[in-house]
Write a protein that holds these residues in place. Structure first.
Motif, PDB file in Angstrom:
ATOM      1  N   PHE A   1       0.944  -1.098  -0.045  1.00 22.37           N
ATOM      2  CA  PHE A   1      -0.042   0.037  -0.081  1.00 22.37           C
ATOM      3  C   PHE A   1       0.947   1.335   0.097  1.00 22.37           C
TER       4      PHE A   1
ATOM      5  N   TYR B   1       1.239   4.157  -2.750  1.00 28.35           N
ATOM      6  CA  TYR B   1       0.930   5.605  -2.835  1.00 28.35           C
ATOM      7  C   TYR B   1       2.387   6.276  -3.066  1.00 28.35           C
TER       8      TYR B   1
ATOM      9  N   VAL C   1      -2.064  -1.943  -5.073  1.00 31.11           N
ATOM     10  CA  VAL C   1      -2.944  -1.853  -4.032  1.00 31.11           C
ATOM     11  C   VAL C   1      -3.688  -3.189  -4.295  1.00 31.11           C
TER      12      VAL C   1
ATOM     13  N   GLY D   1      -1.829  -5.827  -2.698  1.00 33.19           N
ATOM     14  CA  GLY D   1      -1.650  -5.189  -1.233  1.00 33.19           C
ATOM     15  C   GLY D   1      -3.064  -5.691  -0.452  1.00 33.19           C
TER      16      GLY D   1
END
Length: 64
Positions: free
Chosen positions: A26, A30, A38, A41
């Motif tokens: 995550f 970002y 994501v 994740g």
């Protein structure tokens, strides 16, 4: 076993490792703006929360 009981018990090393790897992915998504990370994740987060995946004995089927 209910969902809450499963969520708060049986936290072994692999569950913690999956949770840490999920948060790492995550954070990388970002930082690098590569948002497909994501999904990976999320996969590891679900494995950690629901205790899915192979246990300490591997993925073999019991012979009983």
């Amino acid at each position: 076993m209910t969902f809450i009981q499963n969520l708060v018990t049986n936290w072994h090393f692999m569950r913690w490792l999956r949770l840490a790897f999920a948060f790492f992915l995550f954070e990388q998504a970002y930082e690098t703006h590569e948002y497909f990370l994501v999904l990976f994740g999320g996969f590891f987060l679900l494995q950690a929360l629901f205790n899915w995946g192979c246990g300490p004995n591997g993925c073999s089927i019991p012979k009983k």
